[in-house]
Design a protein around this motif. Structure first.
Motif, mmCIF file in Angstrom:
data_model
loop_
_atom_site.group_PDB
_atom_site.id
_atom_site.type_symbol
_atom_site.label_atom_id
_atom_site.label_comp_id
_atom_site.label_asym_id
_atom_site.label_seq_id
_atom_site.Cartn_x
_atom_site.Cartn_y
_atom_site.Cartn_z
ATOM 1 N N LEU A 408 50.738 25.452 -6.614
ATOM 2 C CA LEU A 408 50.286 24.324 -5.803
ATOM 3 C C LEU A 408 48.815 24.498 -5.454
ATOM 4 C CD1 LEU A 408 52.004 22.715 -2.794
ATOM 5 C CD2 LEU A 408 50.045 24.127 -2.270
ATOM 6 N N VAL A 409 48.102 23.374 -5.378
ATOM 7 C CA VAL A 409 46.711 23.387 -4.931
ATOM 8 C C VAL A 409 46.624 22.587 -3.641
ATOM 9 C CG1 VAL A 409 44.377 22.495 -5.379
ATOM 10 C CG2 VAL A 409 45.605 23.668 -7.185
ATOM 11 N N ILE A 410 45.953 23.152 -2.649
ATOM 12 C CA ILE A 410 45.694 22.339 -1.454
ATOM 13 C C ILE A 410 44.217 21.986 -1.422
ATOM 14 C CG2 ILE A 410 47.554 23.294 -0.045
ATOM 15 C CD1 ILE A 410 44.330 24.159 1.275
ATOM 16 N N ALA A 541 41.763 26.184 -10.607
ATOM 17 C CA ALA A 541 42.952 26.017 -11.464
ATOM 18 C C ALA A 541 42.974 27.118 -12.528
ATOM 19 C CB ALA A 541 42.932 24.644 -12.123
ATOM 20 N N PRO A 542 44.165 27.562 -12.962
ATOM 21 C CA PRO A 542 44.245 28.604 -14.006
ATOM 22 C C PRO A 542 43.499 28.156 -15.264
ATOM 23 C CG PRO A 542 46.413 28.145 -13.073
ATOM 24 C CD PRO A 542 45.484 27.111 -12.528
ATOM 25 N N ASN A 543 42.639 29.011 -15.775
ATOM 26 C CA ASN A 543 41.808 28.712 -16.952
ATOM 27 C C ASN A 543 41.017 27.414 -16.793
ATOM 28 O OD1 ASN A 543 42.907 30.979 -18.281
ATOM 29 N ND2 ASN A 543 44.725 29.752 -18.809
ATOM 30 N N ALA A 548 47.555 22.700 -15.440
ATOM 31 C CA ALA A 548 48.415 23.856 -15.125
ATOM 32 C C ALA A 548 48.938 23.795 -13.692
ATOM 33 C CB ALA A 548 47.634 25.147 -15.339
ATOM 34 N N VAL A 549 48.477 22.815 -12.934
ATOM 35 C CA VAL A 549 48.901 22.660 -11.533
ATOM 36 C C VAL A 549 49.952 21.556 -11.459
ATOM 37 C CG1 VAL A 549 48.129 22.034 -9.213
ATOM 38 C CG2 VAL A 549 46.621 23.350 -10.713
ATOM 39 N N ASP A 550 51.062 21.836 -10.745
ATOM 40 C CA ASP A 550 52.098 20.806 -10.600
ATOM 41 C C ASP A 550 51.853 19.921 -9.393
ATOM 42 O OD1 ASP A 550 53.311 21.854 -12.784
ATOM 43 O OD2 ASP A 550 54.804 23.030 -11.680
ATOM 44 N N PHE A 551 51.444 20.536 -8.287
ATOM 45 C CA PHE A 551 51.333 19.790 -7.025
ATOM 46 C C PHE A 551 49.942 19.934 -6.424
ATOM 47 C CE2 PHE A 551 55.731 21.209 -7.483
ATOM 48 C CZ PHE A 551 56.438 20.020 -7.299
ATOM 49 N N VAL A 552 49.383 18.826 -5.950
ATOM 50 C CA VAL A 552 48.144 18.847 -5.163
ATOM 51 C C VAL A 552 48.468 18.195 -3.828
ATOM 52 C CG1 VAL A 552 45.796 17.933 -4.909
ATOM 53 C CG2 VAL A 552 46.552 18.814 -7.122
ATOM 54 N N VAL A 553 48.234 18.939 -2.753
ATOM 55 C CA VAL A 553 48.547 18.436 -1.409
ATOM 56 C C VAL A 553 47.240 18.287 -0.638
ATOM 57 C CG1 VAL A 553 49.780 18.886 0.752
ATOM 58 C CG2 VAL A 553 50.791 19.594 -1.429
ATOM 59 N N SER A 573 45.511 11.028 -11.519
ATOM 60 C CA SER A 573 46.730 10.485 -12.154
ATOM 61 C C SER A 573 46.797 10.773 -13.656
ATOM 62 C CB SER A 573 46.838 8.980 -11.908
ATOM 63 O OG SER A 573 45.704 8.329 -12.451
ATOM 64 N N HIS A 574 45.632 10.761 -14.330
ATOM 65 C CA HIS A 574 45.678 10.970 -15.785
ATOM 66 C C HIS A 574 45.883 12.431 -16.172
ATOM 67 C CE1 HIS A 574 41.446 10.925 -14.512
ATOM 68 N NE2 HIS A 574 41.246 11.855 -15.427
ATOM 69 N N TYR A 575 45.981 13.335 -15.177
ATOM 70 C CA TYR A 575 46.300 14.736 -15.478
ATOM 71 C C TYR A 575 47.795 15.015 -15.309
ATOM 72 C CZ TYR A 575 41.281 15.679 -15.123
ATOM 73 O OH TYR A 575 39.925 15.685 -15.309
ATOM 74 N N GLY A 576 48.556 14.025 -14.875
ATOM 75 C CA GLY A 576 49.992 14.223 -14.662
ATOM 76 C C GLY A 576 50.298 15.100 -13.460
ATOM 77 N N VAL A 577 49.423 15.074 -12.454
ATOM 78 C CA VAL A 577 49.598 15.908 -11.260
ATOM 79 C C VAL A 577 50.218 15.074 -10.142
ATOM 80 C CG1 VAL A 577 48.363 17.224 -9.496
ATOM 81 C CG2 VAL A 577 47.609 17.334 -11.867
ATOM 82 N N ILE A 578 51.184 15.654 -9.420
ATOM 83 C CA ILE A 578 51.729 14.973 -8.236
ATOM 84 C C ILE A 578 50.748 15.214 -7.098
ATOM 85 C CG2 ILE A 578 53.648 14.835 -6.592
ATOM 86 C CD1 ILE A 578 55.409 16.064 -8.864
ATOM 87 N N CYS A 579 50.151 14.146 -6.579
ATOM 88 C CA CYS A 579 49.128 14.291 -5.537
ATOM 89 C C CYS A 579 49.440 13.351 -4.378
ATOM 90 C CB CYS A 579 47.752 13.936 -6.126
ATOM 91 S SG CYS A 579 46.438 13.943 -4.901
#
Length: 613
Positions: A408-410, A541-543, A548-553, A573-579
């Motif tokens: 997760l990324v905050i 983010a990794p590399n 590689a991140v699933d969730f951004v809060v 949105s175009h990275y497929g991340v839940i934000c």
């Protein structure tokens, strides 16, 4: 027996507290929020901390002395300031230009002629065109009668410049309609016997001739070289409904250039420098090249040099450190505009000049936080510990949001900095701080709209806009109409307003259209928040791969904004991340992440074998 622990998050704008009982299991009891006192990371913060602790303790009927321990975050002070890009000041010798938007210009069209006083009309015999200058002491009736007599005597009066606000009522009484510019406060500065041009556009339109360099060249018969010099005048008049330009005997124009200066970026491995007028994009690219950053300075004797020294000086004083020890660890550069007073104007004219806004984040030693902890301990008689880097503890708080999981990324978007952290599936945390957040957006809105009122700019940033169309309805910036049963305050009629709540509207005292205000607000947010979020994700983010991140809060005060979460979600949105905005502990919304995380970190240090309750 309960064992109370308080987590305290000192932010740029607010100080937040979370209190939990950690005796057996982790059980949160209450929270509070107050305005931060002083600049974040300084001793002045203690007053606000004590107030926030007092409010939270009162909620659960205990005293501050009943707390077992207080955990505070490592607060990095951040200061934002504006550095100007190169400015060319145009000074029209012995002459002047007037280009403002009075509420009551009269007539329409363009008039060209020599300036004369109203009293001189009677003795005139020449047929040359003239522009009449009317001081405030002459009432509108007298002015209209004398102009009508001049028309009867075949005197070619092509326009008028009026000190009072009588443009419309003078024009309504004339036999022949002429363009009239009124509300010219410094009418005594208007040079007489000089060739001048007056232009008034029809309602809803803007002037076309005097805001065009070639229009000015036609009116004043300028050479190509002279036309180059009138570009700043034409630019200053763009968008006005009325204007006056008066030519000097020699047509003499002087220029004065204020150097903006070079920015010197010192990285750990290399050094970069470039002029600040290169613009924000070039500065941010140079910053990327020399990253990680050790310090930033500016060329001595220039705008940017002065600004960065001011930042260093303020931080040195606040943290009781030598100026040489204060290092700038990050900057954010943003292109903007700043209204500059036009030299030679007689009605307070401004033209928008290019500028670069810089937010600088200052790295100080741990000493200020230790001083805060010591002072707080003395005042509360409770043990105080510094609980770790802000972004790291914010991750722990963010994970209490229902529906989130690692990795997760905050993004903690505060007042002065954007703090980001990544937690891997294994629980490893990486974090980074970037300069620039909510306060910088407020500063950009304030300067670009020429408000000179930071609290009004803050309200424009935080609340939607509307136009009051009648005393019973408003139209929001998005087009929705809202009707009221009770009559609105008549002073709001036909005004652009900030809608703080259904019953509280603040009129915006500028002539900018609602579309312009909305555009400046949204662009300012994008320039700061979206730029910083891209930087943050790239760094942690990794590399450097956001996929590689699933969730951004999103946490922090700015995540409560009515449009920022949507802006950031669109960008990701175009990275497929839940934000989305966090909901700390399922009840706090995006607030309280750091305070909650400090308590969780303390609980985990006591019970490494226990999972969080």
């Amino acid at each position: 027996m309960m064992k109370f622990v308080a987590g305290v998050d000192i932010g740029n704008s607010t100080t937040e507290v979370a209190i939990a009982d950690v005796e057996n299991k982790l059980e949160f009891k209450t929270s509070s929020i107050v305005k931060t006192t002083g600049i974040k990371g300084t001793l002045d913060n203690v007053v606000g901390i004590v107030k926030a602790l007092g409010d939270a303790c009162e909620n659960i009927h205990i005293n501050i002395q009943d707390l077992n321990v207080i955990c505070i975050n490592e607060a990095t002070p951040v200061i934002g300031d504006v550095a100007m890009e190169t400015i060319t000041e145009t000074v029209i010798t012995e002459s002047t230009m007037i280009g403002h938007n009075p509420d009551t210009p009269g007539g329409m069209g363009i008039g060209v002629g020599k300036t004369i006083y109203l009293d001189e009309l009677e003795g005139m015999s020449s047929n040359e065109p003239v522009i009449c200058v009317i001081p405030r002491k002459v009432d509108f009736e007298t002015a209209a009668n004398r102009l009508n007599q001049a028309f009867d005597n075949h005197i070619d009066v092509t326009a008028a410049i009026v000190q009072g606000d009588d443009g419309v009522i003078i024009n309504n009484r004339l036999k022949k309609h002429i363009p009239i510019v009124d509300e010219v406060s410094y009418i005594d500065k208007v040079p007489m016997g000089m060739l001048a041009a007056v232009e008034v556009a029809s309602p809803g339109k803007t002037i076309k001739v005097l805001s065009n360099p070639y229009g000015l060249a036609t009116v004043f018969k300028l050479s190509p070289e002279e036309t180059k010099h009138v570009i700043p005048i034409a630019r200053a008049l763009i968008g006005n409904r009325s204007a006056v330009v008066i030519r000097t005997p020699e047509g003499d124009v002087k220029e004065r250039v204020i150097p903006a200066g070079k920015l010197i970026l010192m990285g750990e491995k290399q050094k970069g420098q470039l002029p600040i007028e290169s613009g924000s994009e070039a500065i941010m690219k140079e910053l990327e090249k020399v990253w990680p950053l050790k310090d930033v300075t500016g060329e001595a004797g220039t705008n940017v040099g002065g600004m960065l020294e001011r930042v260093r000086q303020v931080m040195g004083e606040l943290t009781s450190q030598n100026i040489d020890e204060v290092k700038i660890q990050d900057i954010l550069a943003v292109d903007t505009f700043i209204p500059q007073k036009v030299q030679g104007g007689v009605a307070g004219e401004f033209s928008l000049e290019n500028a670069v806004a810089l937010a600088a984040m200052v790295k100080t030693s741990k000493l200020p936080m230790e001083s805060i902890a010591k002072k707080l301990e003395n005042e509360t008689k409770v043990r105080v510990i510094i609980g770790g880097v802000e972004a790291n503890v914010a991750v722990r708080g963010a994970l209490t949001t229902p529906g989130t999981d690692k990795p997760l990324v905050i993004l903690d978007i505060g007042g002065g900095s954007t703090d980001s952290a990544y937690i891997s599936r294994e629980g490893d945390i990486r974090s980074i701080h970037h300069a620039g957040a909510g306060q910088m957006v407020t500063m950009l809105i304030n300067s670009e709209l020429g408000l000179n009122d930071l609290s009004l700019a803050e309200d424009i940033k935080r609340y939607p806009l509307a136009k009051v169309e009648s005393l019973f309805n408003i139209r929001y910036e998005g087009g929705n109409v809202c009707f009221y049963q009770n009559q609105l305050d008549s002073s709001l009629f036909a005004r652009n307003v900030i809608v703080k709540s259904e019953n509280e509207m603040i009129p915006i005292p500028t002539r900018h259209s609602i579309e312009k205000i909305r555009m400046v607000r949204r662009e300012s947010k994008e320039k700061v928040f979206v730029t910083n979020i891209k930087r943050a994700l790239k760094d942690i983010a990794p590399n450097h791969d956001i996929r590689a991140v699933d969730f951004v809060v999103l946490v922090g005060g700015s995540a409560l904004d009515f449009e920022i979460p949507e802006m950031i979600s669109d960008e990701l949105s175009h990275y497929g991340v839940i934000c989305g905005s966090g909901n700390i502990r399922g009840i706090m919304g995006p607030r309280n992440a750091v305070a909650t995380g400090l308590v969780i970190a303390y609980y985990e240090s006591l019970h490494p074998d226990k999972s969080r309750a």
